[in-house]
Enzyme design. Structure first.
Site, mmCIF file in Angstrom:
data_model
loop_
_atom_site.group_PDB
_atom_site.id
_atom_site.type_symbol
_atom_site.label_atom_id
_atom_site.label_comp_id
_atom_site.label_asym_id
_atom_site.label_seq_id
_atom_site.Cartn_x
_atom_site.Cartn_y
_atom_site.Cartn_z
ATOM 1 N N HIS A 93 -15.653 0.317 19.851
ATOM 2 C CA HIS A 93 -16.118 -0.352 18.632
ATOM 3 C C HIS A 93 -17.633 -0.561 18.693
ATOM 4 C CE1 HIS A 93 -16.866 -3.414 15.618
ATOM 5 N NE2 HIS A 93 -17.266 -4.248 16.562
ATOM 6 N N TRP A 158 -19.922 -1.918 25.626
ATOM 7 C CA TRP A 158 -20.939 -1.022 25.053
ATOM 8 C C TRP A 158 -22.211 -1.038 25.890
ATOM 9 C CZ3 TRP A 158 -25.875 -1.520 22.816
ATOM 10 C CH2 TRP A 158 -26.388 -2.820 22.754
ATOM 11 N N SER A 186 -30.595 13.259 18.989
ATOM 12 C CA SER A 186 -30.624 13.196 17.533
ATOM 13 C C SER A 186 -31.582 12.114 17.049
ATOM 14 C CB SER A 186 -29.206 12.944 17.011
ATOM 15 O OG SER A 186 -29.243 12.530 15.670
ATOM 16 N N SER A 187 -31.513 10.945 17.670
ATOM 17 C CA SER A 187 -32.403 9.851 17.253
ATOM 18 C C SER A 187 -33.853 10.203 17.499
ATOM 19 C CB SER A 187 -32.095 8.575 18.036
ATOM 20 O OG SER A 187 -30.835 8.109 17.721
ATOM 21 N N TYR A 274 -33.842 -4.303 17.911
ATOM 22 C CA TYR A 274 -34.821 -4.362 16.831
ATOM 23 C C TYR A 274 -34.855 -3.081 16.019
ATOM 24 C CZ TYR A 274 -35.977 -8.987 17.894
ATOM 25 O OH TYR A 274 -35.846 -10.326 18.051
ATOM 26 N N HIS A 320 -31.317 -11.119 28.599
ATOM 27 C CA HIS A 320 -29.907 -10.755 28.705
ATOM 28 C C HIS A 320 -29.400 -10.926 30.130
ATOM 29 C CE1 HIS A 320 -29.749 -8.985 24.668
ATOM 30 N NE2 HIS A 320 -31.008 -8.650 24.900
ATOM 31 N N LYS A 348 -41.596 -13.705 8.611
ATOM 32 C CA LYS A 348 -40.929 -12.850 7.629
ATOM 33 C C LYS A 348 -40.048 -13.674 6.706
ATOM 34 C CE LYS A 348 -41.046 -8.432 9.550
ATOM 35 N NZ LYS A 348 -41.289 -7.791 8.282
ATOM 36 N N ARG A 467 -16.065 -13.610 26.483
ATOM 37 C CA ARG A 467 -15.935 -12.432 25.643
ATOM 38 C C ARG A 467 -15.201 -11.342 26.412
ATOM 39 N NH1 ARG A 467 -22.088 -9.920 25.660
ATOM 40 N NH2 ARG A 467 -21.102 -8.309 24.404
HETATM 41 C C1 HEM Z 1 -34.994 -14.841 16.903
HETATM 42 C C2 HEM Z 1 -34.672 -13.743 17.434
HETATM 43 C C3 HEM Z 1 -33.680 -13.548 18.574
HETATM 44 C C4 HEM Z 1 -33.566 -14.204 19.754
HETATM 45 C C5 HEM Z 1 -34.406 -15.364 20.238
HETATM 46 C C6 HEM Z 1 -32.470 -13.596 20.469
HETATM 47 C C7 HEM Z 1 -32.038 -13.971 21.738
HETATM 48 C C8 HEM Z 1 -30.966 -13.411 22.414
HETATM 49 C C9 HEM Z 1 -30.552 -13.741 23.747
HETATM 50 C C10 HEM Z 1 -31.233 -14.781 24.643
HETATM 51 C C11 HEM Z 1 -29.453 -12.994 24.054
HETATM 52 C C12 HEM Z 1 -28.698 -12.970 25.371
HETATM 53 C C13 HEM Z 1 -27.527 -13.882 25.369
HETATM 54 C C14 HEM Z 1 -26.650 -13.714 26.554
HETATM 55 O O1 HEM Z 1 -26.163 -12.595 26.826
HETATM 56 O O2 HEM Z 1 -26.404 -14.727 27.231
HETATM 57 C C15 HEM Z 1 -29.181 -12.187 22.920
HETATM 58 C C16 HEM Z 1 -28.152 -11.279 22.845
HETATM 59 C C17 HEM Z 1 -28.060 -10.314 21.852
HETATM 60 N N1 HEM Z 1 -28.854 -10.205 20.731
HETATM 61 FE FE1 HEM Z 1 -30.331 -11.476 20.195
HETATM 62 N N2 HEM Z 1 -31.942 -12.612 19.720
HETATM 63 C C18 HEM Z 1 -32.664 -12.541 18.554
HETATM 64 C C19 HEM Z 1 -32.482 -11.646 17.523
HETATM 65 C C20 HEM Z 1 -31.618 -10.591 17.573
HETATM 66 C C21 HEM Z 1 -31.587 -9.524 16.613
HETATM 67 C C22 HEM Z 1 -32.482 -9.412 15.400
HETATM 68 C C23 HEM Z 1 -30.617 -8.670 17.016
HETATM 69 C C24 HEM Z 1 -30.138 -7.384 16.396
HETATM 70 C C25 HEM Z 1 -30.303 -6.988 15.234
HETATM 71 C C26 HEM Z 1 -30.031 -9.209 18.217
HETATM 72 C C27 HEM Z 1 -28.999 -8.609 18.886
HETATM 73 C C28 HEM Z 1 -28.468 -9.076 20.062
HETATM 74 C C29 HEM Z 1 -27.374 -8.451 20.748
HETATM 75 C C30 HEM Z 1 -26.660 -7.163 20.329
HETATM 76 C C31 HEM Z 1 -27.099 -9.239 21.870
HETATM 77 C C32 HEM Z 1 -25.958 -9.111 22.857
HETATM 78 C C33 HEM Z 1 -25.921 -7.934 23.695
HETATM 79 C C34 HEM Z 1 -24.690 -7.955 24.554
HETATM 80 O O3 HEM Z 1 -24.689 -8.662 25.578
HETATM 81 O O4 HEM Z 1 -23.714 -7.274 24.221
HETATM 82 N N3 HEM Z 1 -30.656 -10.382 18.523
HETATM 83 N N4 HEM Z 1 -30.119 -12.449 21.920
HETATM 84 CU CU LIG Z 2 -32.428 -9.122 23.479
#
Ligand code: HEM
Ligand SMILES: [Cu+2]
Lengths: 552, 187
Positions: A93, A158, A186-187, A274, A320, A348, A467
């Site tokens: 997924h 993933w 591709s990307s 991003y 992360h 923004k 999770r």
């Molecule tokens: C204000 C902006 C953001 C902050 C401060 C932030 C912060 C974080 C942090 C600290 C984690 C890690 C959490 C953990 O695993 O314990 C996380 C995970 C994640 N964030 Fe963000 N994030 C932000 C915006 C975004 C945006 C814009 C996206 C995507 C469009 C995004 C996608 C993800 C994803 C996919 C994960 C999890 C990855 C995984 O472990 O599978 N985040 N974020």
């Molecule tokens: Cu991140």
């Protein structure tokens, strides 16, 4: 590749050809028809359509997998599917949604809209464009076929952390790696094409600071892709070597280090998140001014904010990995740098709200999706800031709180922006407006469904539900019940979107004029609806003082 | 008009060349990250790794005013029918003092096999100050079926060990040697 072997820009041929498949047609005595026409096309609009339809298909395949997951989690103690298969479903997924749905959807939008927004006749490298698209169906056919191989498909999440994805991986992992390589190539090719197009094919007088924000955000996204896709390719190549050739990049037994995997993966992975949101910012920055009937507030600050988000995204990856045992100084650095990203992101959101302020707002479908994007993406940003607090993240990490965070930024965020873009540009693509009744139903069911699915995950996560597990303790039952109901509601209501698209393709609906939306600005609205296959064979007139989104 | 287009074509080719150059640089950077990471960890000791070959005894005087608790932990990675036990679970040492700990390896399997114990020190900021004069972890071991072997670890805690660290844990993980990891599923 040398410059000599590059496909020639189609500008040279398209002027004389009124039919599809510009460059390809030039090499065949007669015009390919039917299916072959789509296989061989080098026209940016047709390739854009292919990308978008492919993304839609993957959205439903990935979505079905999510529903299998939600069905298993409907109640505690059930075994609707085996835990081994559950792991494959969560992994597939994620992979399919990220690499097969969201990214190709944005590339499809770029293919369609970037040339017409900058007044170019096509992408700079049309034949390469055809190749980058067709790599994707190959890649995802391979990826999906691993589900039927001995030992099953990828089951390591993933993020495919080593050693789960090396020492303990199913035998099909080499095919997974091949599929990821193809998607990555591709990307990269897509990004090269977009950069070459934006930097060289703008209509005379259009400076960089005159470009629509969708073009700007895509330019920056393309640079991010060029920077981090090689890192992804490197990581999966090292995995391949570890698995098949006895190296030990990530294998502690041979002197390697599994934590190195995480560093490399997230050095790619954070910019990657991003990559999945910057084009969405561009879309919303196009739609909000249209329906607020005002110029975008703070054009230049939007550009700079996007660029700073992109640059900062290279120095925050270890947020992360707070729990792997980073030294205190590193934890502090990654905590503060992560919080710093919230500043340009906040700029923004502020600018969108300032654009709305005192506007003559009307609530057409694209506007509804964009407004929902702003609110819901902000919720995701806020939970992101919570996760950025290192000591707090020790509790939140690997719980449903993280799942709630990234689904808020990706589903009611990125996916809603893609839907907004579709509703916004469908009149231009198809010549008819999307059906309003169906669209409104789609919108409201989606908003309810998505929040019902993901909001309770904040609570189950804070209460400690981990999770990626196929079963859970009784106290999480109510939250999961809600999430599952919401998931099915959201999933099924996406069929309404398919109905809307089919109606548009078949030309059923109110005919759209060239200027499909009253307040819309930009070169695309000077073209008839539907846009003919070949447009801007001669560069359109562009007067910055009159046409630039940054004019005063 | 055609001159314009030719010019445009040249510009496109130049952009593509530059982007490809950037791409190649990033590939090189990715490859360089692996040795860079190792060097970084070696200098800082961040991933808890200790030196991989024998070190000489440090000359600094023994700091009798301070005592450090050194704990030994052992564990087995899957795939090797061996047992590894620390014969002393804990020793107390003065920084600068040369100390000895013994470990017992037993092959409980049916055939000759080889394994290697990989050390890791925590907290990781102590790793750099854990000096080993002699250790079985520098080479791989071979044991016949049922064979037992005792091996020494001779070590010294550097007196520069940061003030706050009073307890060091040395974990040995026993890994099979000479097996491609892809073979895991056949076992
Ligand atoms: C204000 C902006 C953001 C902050 C401060 C932030 C912060 C974080 C942090 C600290 C984690 C890690 C959490 C953990 O695993 O314990 C996380 C995970 C994640 N964030 Fe963000 N994030 C932000 C915006 C975004 C945006 C814009 C996206 C995507 C469009 C995004 C996608 C993800 C994803 C996919 C994960 C999890 C990855 C995984 O472990 O599978 N985040 N974020
Ligand atoms: Cu991140």
């Amino acid at each position: 590749m040398t410059s000599r072997s590059l496909p020639r820009p189609v500008v040279q041929q398209s002027a004389s050809e009124a039919t599809a498949g510009g460059a390809a047609a030039g090499h065949h005595a007669h015009q390919p028809r039917g299916l072959l026409r789509w296989v061989l096309t080098t026209n940016h609009k047709e390739i854009g359509t292919l990308y978008l339809l492919f993304a839609l298909l993957m959205f439903f395949i990935g979505g079905t997998m999510a529903l299998v997951v939600r069905a298993e989690l409907f109640q505690p103690g059930m075994t609707f599917i085996l835990p081994e298969f559950f792991n494959q479903m969560t992994t597939m997924h994620g992979l399919i949604m990220v690499f097969g749905a969201i990214m190709p959807a944005f590339v499809g939008l770029a293919n369609w809209m970037v040339p017409v927004q900058i007044g170019a006749p096509d992408m700079a490298l049309p034949r390469l464009n055809n190749f980058s698209f067709w790599l994707l169906p190959v890649s995802f056919t391979i990826l999906l076929s691993t589900l039927f191989m001995e030992g099953g498909g990828p089951n390591f999440g993933w993020t495919f952390y080593a050693p789960l994805s090396t020492t303990y991986a199913p035998p099909s992992t080499s095919f997974f790696i091949l599929a990821m390589h193809l998607a990555g190539i591709s990307s990269i090719l897509g990004a090269i094409n977009i950069i070459a197009t934006i930097l060289n094919l703008r209509t005379p007088n259009m400076r960089l600071m005159d470009m629509p924000l969708f073009v700007w955000t895509w330019l920056i996204t393309a640079f991010l892709l060029i920077a981090v896709m090689p890192v992804l390719a490197g990581v999966i190549t090292m995995m391949l070597l570890d698995i098949n050739f006895g190296t030990s990049f990530f294998d502690a037994a041979g002197g390697g280090d599994p934590v190195l995997f995480q560093h490399l993966f997230w050095f790619f992975g954070h910019p990657e998140v991003y990559i999945m949101i910057l084009p969405a910012f561009g879309i919303v920055s196009a739609i909000v001014p249209t329906f607020a009937r005002k110029r975008l507030f703070g054009y230049a600050s939007m550009v700079y904010a996007t660029a700073s988000i992109a640059i900062l995204s290279f120095v925050v990856w270890a947020h992360h990995m707070f729990t792997v045992g980073l030294p205190l100084t590193a934890q502090l650095f990654f905590m503060y740098s992560t919080m710093l990203i919230a500043v340009p992101t906040g700029v923004k959101v502020f600018n969108w709200i300032a654009t709305l302020f005192r506007g003559s707002i009307s609530f057409e479908l694209p506007m509804l999706f964009s407004l929902a994007f702003i609110v819901q993406f902000t919720i995701g940003g806020l939970s992101g800031v919570m996760l950025a607090i290192a000591p707090a993240d020790f509790q939140y990490h690997d719980t449903y709180f993280v799942v709630a965070h990234f689904h808020y930024v990706l589903v009611p965020g990125a996916v809603f922006a893609i839907l907004a873009a579709a509703y916004y540009w469908l009149p231009k693509w198809s010549g008819v407006y999307p059906n309003v009744k169906l669209g409104l139903t789609h919108f409201w069911l989606s908003v309810i469904g998505v929040n019902l699915t993901f909001f309770p995950m904040h609570f189950s996560g804070l209460a400690g539900m981990p999770r990626r597990i196929p079963d859970y303790a009784l106290q999480f039952a109510d939250f999961n019940l809600l999430s599952s109901i919401g998931g099915f509601l959201f999933g099924i209501s996406q069929l309404l979107f398919v109905a809307v698209v089919i109606l548009c393709i078949r030309g059923k609906g109110e005919k759209a004029p060239a200027q499909a939306w009253e307040g819309a600005e930009g070169l695309e609205w000077t073209l008839p609806s539907p846009a003919p296959l070949h447009t801007f064979d001669t560069p359109p007139e562009f007067v910055p003082e009159r046409d630039s989104p940054s004019r005063h | 008009m055609s001159r314009d287009q030719q010019l445009q074509q040249q510009n496109v080719a130049r952009t593509v060349r530059r982007v490809l150059l950037g791409l190649v640089l990033m590939v090189g950077f990715t490859i360089a990250l692996v040795p860079l990471y190792d060097v970084f960890c070696e200098v800082t000791g961040l991933n808890g790794k200790t030196a991989s070959s024998a070190q000489v005894v440090g000359g600094a005087p023994v700091d009798t005013g301070r005592r450090v608790e050194v704990q030994f932990v052992t564990r087995n990675a899957p795939g090797l029918p061996w047992r590894l036990d620390a014969m002393e679970q804990t020793v107390w040492v003065h920084p600068g003092e040369v100390a000895l700990a013994r470990f017992a390896f037993v092959n409980v399997g049916q055939e000759l096999s080889s394994g290697r114990a990989v050390p890791s020190v925590s907290p990781s900021q102590g790793a750099r100050y854990f000096r080993k004069m002699e250790c079985f972890c520098f080479q791989e071991q071979w044991l016949e079926a049922g064979e037992r072997s005792e091996m020494p670890l001779v070590f010294q805690i550097d007196p520069d060990l940061p003030e706050g660290v009073n307890k060091l844990t040395l974990a040995y993980t026993l890994y099979p040697q000479g097996q491609a990891i892809g073979g895991y599923h056949e076992q």
